[in-house]
Design a protein around this motif. Structure first.
Motif, short mmCIF file in Angstrom:
data_model
loop_
_atom_site.label_atom_id
_atom_site.label_comp_id
_atom_site.label_asym_id
_atom_site.label_seq_id
_atom_site.Cartn_x
_atom_site.Cartn_y
_atom_site.Cartn_z
N ALA A 150 1.09 -1.28 0.16
CA ALA A 150 -0.31 -0.40 -0.07
C ALA A 150 0.75 1.27 -0.26
CB ALA A 150 -0.73 -0.12 1.26
N ARG A 151 2.05 1.15 0.86
CA ARG A 151 2.62 1.98 0.78
C ARG A 151 3.55 2.45 -0.96
NH1 ARG A 151 7.88 4.20 1.58
NH2 ARG A 151 8.70 1.59 0.72
N ARG A 152 3.74 2.03 -1.59
CA ARG A 152 4.60 1.87 -2.86
C ARG A 152 3.82 2.09 -3.51
NH1 ARG A 152 7.26 -4.46 -2.83
NH2 ARG A 152 8.71 -3.91 -1.02
N ARG A 153 2.71 1.57 -3.45
CA ARG A 153 1.15 2.09 -4.51
C ARG A 153 1.05 3.57 -4.28
NH1 ARG A 153 -2.19 -0.75 -8.33
NH2 ARG A 153 -0.06 -1.74 -8.56
N ALA A 154 0.85 3.93 -3.35
CA ALA A 154 0.11 5.32 -2.61
C ALA A 154 1.92 6.45 -2.88
CB ALA A 154 0.45 5.69 -1.26
N ARG A 155 3.20 6.10 -2.66
CA ARG A 155 3.51 6.47 -3.49
C ARG A 155 4.02 6.47 -5.41
NH1 ARG A 155 9.39 3.63 -2.66
NH2 ARG A 155 8.32 2.17 -4.94
N ASP A 156 3.47 5.66 -5.31
CA ASP A 156 3.40 5.63 -7.69
C ASP A 156 1.97 6.95 -7.26
OD1 ASP A 156 4.90 3.32 -7.36
OD2 ASP A 156 4.15 2.63 -8.02
N PHE A 157 1.15 6.75 -7.24
CA PHE A 157 0.01 7.53 -7.39
C PHE A 157 0.55 8.98 -6.59
CE2 PHE A 157 -3.57 4.33 -5.70
CZ PHE A 157 -3.33 4.06 -7.97
N ARG A 158 1.26 9.03 -5.55
CA ARG A 158 0.89 10.41 -5.62
C ARG A 158 2.51 10.44 -6.76
NH1 ARG A 158 3.07 9.19 -0.07
NH2 ARG A 158 1.09 8.35 0.52
N GLY A 159 3.77 10.43 -7.49
CA GLY A 159 4.38 10.43 -8.61
C GLY A 159 3.47 11.00 -9.56
N GLN A 160 2.44 10.30 -9.40
CA GLN A 160 1.56 11.01 -10.80
C GLN A 160 0.89 12.35 -10.39
OE1 GLN A 160 -0.97 7.66 -11.18
NE2 GLN A 160 0.50 6.14 -11.68
N GLY A 161 1.14 12.81 -8.84
CA GLY A 161 0.50 13.75 -8.76
C GLY A 161 -1.05 13.51 -8.52
N ARG A 162 -1.70 12.21 -7.37
CA ARG A 162 -3.14 12.48 -7.18
C ARG A 162 -2.62 12.14 -5.77
NH1 ARG A 162 -5.21 7.07 -9.68
NH2 ARG A 162 -3.79 6.81 -11.64
N ALA A 163 -4.17 13.05 -5.33
CA ALA A 163 -3.52 13.02 -3.58
C ALA A 163 -4.25 11.23 -3.39
CB ALA A 163 -4.63 13.83 -3.40
N VAL A 164 -4.06 10.57 -2.51
CA VAL A 164 -4.37 9.60 -1.84
C VAL A 164 -4.05 10.01 -0.73
CG1 VAL A 164 -3.70 7.98 -4.57
CG2 VAL A 164 -2.28 8.67 -2.50
N ASP A 165 -5.36 9.05 0.23
CA ASP A 165 -5.05 8.34 1.53
C ASP A 165 -4.60 6.69 1.70
OD1 ASP A 165 -6.29 7.98 4.50
OD2 ASP A 165 -7.80 6.59 3.67
N ALA A 166 -3.68 6.84 2.43
CA ALA A 166 -2.71 5.16 2.79
C ALA A 166 -3.65 4.09 2.92
CB ALA A 166 -1.65 5.10 3.03
N GLY A 167 -5.12 4.61 3.77
CA GLY A 167 -5.61 3.82 4.37
C GLY A 167 -6.71 2.98 3.38
N THR A 168 -7.33 4.61 2.10
CA THR A 168 -8.27 4.08 0.90
C THR A 168 -6.67 3.10 0.25
OG1 THR A 168 -8.70 5.97 1.05
CG2 THR A 168 -9.94 4.67 -0.73
N VAL A 169 -5.62 2.98 -0.31
CA VAL A 169 -5.39 2.52 -1.29
C VAL A 169 -5.34 1.04 -0.44
CG1 VAL A 169 -2.75 1.93 -1.79
CG2 VAL A 169 -3.92 4.01 -1.65
N GLN A 170 -4.91 1.08 0.62
CA GLN A 170 -4.60 -0.61 1.54
C GLN A 170 -6.07 -1.10 1.48
OE1 GLN A 170 -2.33 -0.85 4.72
NE2 GLN A 170 -3.06 -3.17 5.25
N ALA A 171 -7.20 -0.58 1.16
CA ALA A 171 -7.97 -1.09 1.70
C ALA A 171 -8.83 -1.46 -0.24
CB ALA A 171 -9.06 -0.21 1.90
N GLU A 172 -8.18 -1.14 -0.35
CA GLU A 172 -8.70 -0.74 -2.39
C GLU A 172 -7.52 -2.62 -2.86
OE1 GLU A 172 -11.09 -0.71 -4.83
OE2 GLU A 172 -9.75 -0.97 -6.54
N LEU A 173 -6.47 -2.45 -2.70
CA LEU A 173 -5.41 -3.89 -2.92
C LEU A 173 -6.38 -5.33 -1.97
CD1 LEU A 173 -2.28 -2.61 -1.92
CD2 LEU A 173 -2.72 -3.70 -4.46
N GLU A 174 -6.26 -4.73 -0.97
CA GLU A 174 -6.90 -6.03 -0.43
C GLU A 174 -8.22 -6.48 -0.85
OE1 GLU A 174 -7.45 -5.03 3.89
OE2 GLU A 174 -4.72 -4.63 4.39
N ARG A 175 -8.89 -5.67 -1.27
CA ARG A 175 -10.20 -6.00 -1.92
C ARG A 175 -9.60 -6.86 -3.32
NH1 ARG A 175 -13.47 -4.47 -6.36
NH2 ARG A 175 -12.13 -2.87 -7.00
N ARG A 176 -9.40 -6.44 -4.05
CA ARG A 176 -8.57 -7.10 -5.28
C ARG A 176 -7.65 -7.93 -5.17
NH1 ARG A 176 -4.77 -2.59 -8.72
NH2 ARG A 176 -4.53 -4.16 -9.70
N ASP A 177 -6.78 -8.11 -4.00
CA ASP A 177 -6.48 -8.85 -4.02
C ASP A 177 -7.55 -10.46 -3.34
OD1 ASP A 177 -3.80 -7.92 -3.74
OD2 ASP A 177 -3.62 -8.93 -1.77
#
Ligand code: DC
Length: 457
Positions: A150-177
């Motif tokens: 989740a940390r890596r994915r959030a960092r990628d999003f930030r790199g693309q200029g997108r504001a993200v919340d780490a908790g949301t990213v982790q929840a979305e990853l867990e849903r896809r897993d």
């Protein structure tokens, strides 16, 4: 050879698979991108996952073109470039639902196997080792902690200029897993025979090196040995004298360079007598750093012609300097016929040409494949090849500080004639000869005691 890399979302599959493919000189298949492509097509056509017949019709009419070139993939959907569009949020969120459908999987698996035919490939996805390529020579299962992913994915999003919340990213990853692992068809599992690598606390370089080591072990057996290609070095005194005729300026600066290599860069030369080859000669070395040409050039007792990328000729004074040292510009990317012709003329005139058979630089310790240009030149010119193994040129500063040294090993000259006698022709001839030359370089690497060996002072 096929290498499969499976793992959950954001486990570092793409980064690892791309780096490994580049280093091995293999093709790369990003199967997630194919599922994304289908998802994009379905979303645009308004066909939901549960649509049944409409989805079948969509699959039948689907024309996906996948192309990989030098580390990048290009995807076309019905003629339109969708390489960027498939990375959108809606496609990412929707892909799991479409990729769980048996009809979709059947279609994609056929596409992937077709693509793999006759290629050396690194294939990345969720079911590469379990379903699509169960006989792959090497299967990797990559895992990492959910929080780290989740940390890596959030960092990628930030790199693309997108504001993200780490908790949301982790929840979305867990849903896809849960979706990717829980589905009935081709769920994400650790394939039988796969090597599991947990990269939660590894750097990218470490992961890549780990996969490369495994790939080196699993690589199919050699089809040609250097012993079969040995070139009898004749004791032709006149020839040697001719070969040694260097321009005075070259001779003096070469001697100076040798002094610098020895005194400043702590360089040792091994088997130098093998470099005293008269007549046309191709010198072929591994490529790990910018010091490779001077290291090899100072080892071989010949005036060398070498190849330099065209960009280096832009600055006039520098261009004049490297031209003095016989540099020939090469256009990278495609096969550069003009450069090749110049090299061939130099060989025909009895000259010596220095060449990196693997093309671009490779990570230390990995010897890639020779490009076909080496075999082509050896064939057309009839020149023997002097294989050279370089070690330590990737870390010049350590050598300057005397913490390690640079080693230059000259191999036994090899010739393509024995393969011609065996009746080998065309592309196969060039590939086999390239394998033989790389095998001799690998032998030198072993002789040196491995990639660091005694070089660490
Ligand atoms: O790796 P990715 O995020 O680009 O994958 C996109 C989607 O495709 C993801 O939801 C999982 C699915 N997928 C799959 O089911 N099988 C594969 N071989 C590759 C991807």
């Amino acid at each position: 050879m096929i290498v499969t890399i499976d793992g959950p979302a954001a486990s570092g599959k793409s980064t690892t698979a791309r780096a490994v493919a580049l280093a091995l000189g293999f093709d790369y298949l990003d199967t997630g991108a194919l599922y994304r492509c289908l998802t994009l097509a379905a979303l645009e056509a308004g066909v939901p996952p549960e649509a049944g017949d409409a989805l079948d019709a969509l699959l039948q009419g689907l024309t996906i073109k996948y192309r990989y070139h030098k580390g990048r993939i290009f995807l076309r959907l019905g003629g339109r470039d969708v390489s960027e569009a498939i990375r959108g949020v809606e496609v990412t969120a929707g892909a799991s639902a479409y990729s769980a459908l048996p009809a979709v999987r059947e279609h994609m698996v056929a596409f992937q196997r077709q693509y793999a035919r006759g290629r050396d490939l690194v294939a990345e996805g969720r079911d590469m080792g379990s379903v699509v390529f169960p006989d792959a020579e090497l299967k990797i299962f990559l895992v990492a902690d959910p929080t780290e992913r989740a940390r890596r994915r959030a960092r990628d999003f930030r790199g693309q200029g997108r504001a993200v919340d780490a908790g949301t990213v982790q929840a979305e990853l867990e849903r896809r897993d849960a979706l990717d692992s829980g589905r009935d068809h081709s769920p994400l599992i650790r394939p039988a025979g796969a090597v599991e690598i947990d990269n939660s606390r590894m750097t990218i370089d470490e992961q890549v090196a780990a996969v490369m080591r495994l790939a080196a072990e699993r690589r199919p057996a050699r089809r040609v040995s250097p012993e079969e290609l040995l070139w009898p070095v004749t004791d032709d005194a006149a020839g040697v004298a001719r070969a040694e005729r260097m321009r005075a300026g070259y001779r003096v600066t070469r001697a100076f360079l040798r002094g610098v290599m020895k005194l400043v860069f702590n360089t040792r030369y091994h088997h130098e007598e093998r470099g005293r080859v008269p007549g046309p000669l191709l010198v072929a070395s591994n490529h790990i750093g910018y010091l490779d040409p001077p290291a090899a050039g100072s080892a071989v007792h010949r005036e060398l012609t070498f190849v330099a990328k065209r960009e280096l000729f832009r600055l006039a004074p520098f261009a004049a300097l490297i031209r003095y040292y016989n540099a020939v510009p090469i256009e990278r990317g495609a096969f550069d016929r003009a450069c090749f012709d110049t090299l061939r003329r130099r060989l025909q005139a009895g000259g010596a040409v220095f060449f990196f058979p693997e093309g671009t630089r490779k990570p230390v310790g990995w010897l890639g494949r020779a490009k076909f240009g080496l075999g082509l030149m050896a064939h057309e010119s009839g020149a023997p090849v002097l294989p050279v193994y370089l070690r330590g040129t990737d870390r010049p500063l350590r050598a300057v500080l005397r913490r390690s040294r640079i080693d230059v090993y000259l191999g036994r000259p090899l010739h393509i004639a024995p393969l011609l006698d065996r009746g080998v022709r065309g592309r196969e001839l060039y590939d086999l000869f390239g394998e033989g030359v790389m095998a001799e370089i690998a032998r030198l690497q072993d002789e040196a005691g491995g990639i660091r060996g005694s070089g660490a002072a």
